[in-house]
Motif scaffolding. Structure first.
Motif: not given
Length: 113
Positions: A89-91, A57-59, A51-54
């Motif tokens: 992208i956060d992670k 904070r959306s996923i 999963k991509i965490i933006l």
């Protein structure tokens, strides 16, 4: 006829100004680290989707990272390819229990934990 001659002259001018292989060269923006992509594909094979965490904070769930470029990534979701800027992208977490986490530093360098 005059238009055709003008276009032909333009082609000759361009051919004289640039080396023969100039337009065949890859842009540095389009290069990716193939060993990094191979490692990420191996993680997906072993641990499943991610999963991509933006940063907002959306996923984005159930994704597979397909390619990583200097400023964006390409990922696969539901059989379709999508692109996303790295700056958003956060992670990226791979595996159900976050077996691998991908983050990007301020220079967009990929770091895998």
């Amino acid at each position: 006829m005059k238009k055709t001659a003008t276009i032909a002259a333009l082609y000759v001018l361009i051919a004289c100004c640039f080396p023969a292989d100039y337009f065949a060269q890859e842009s540095p923006l389009s290069k990716q680290d193939t060993s990094l992509i191979s490692a990420i594909h191996a993680f997906h094979s072993r641990f499943g989707t991610g999963k991509i965490i933006l940063k907002d904070r959306s996923i984005i769930k159930k994704v597979i990272v397909h390619e990583i470029y200097p400023y964006w990534i390409i990922y696969k979701k539901d059989g379709s390819l999508h692109d996303l800027l790295i700056e958003e992208i956060d992670k990226i977490e791979i595996g159900k229990n976050k077996q691998r986490v991908i983050v990007f530093d301020e220079n967009n360098k990929t770091i895998i934990y």
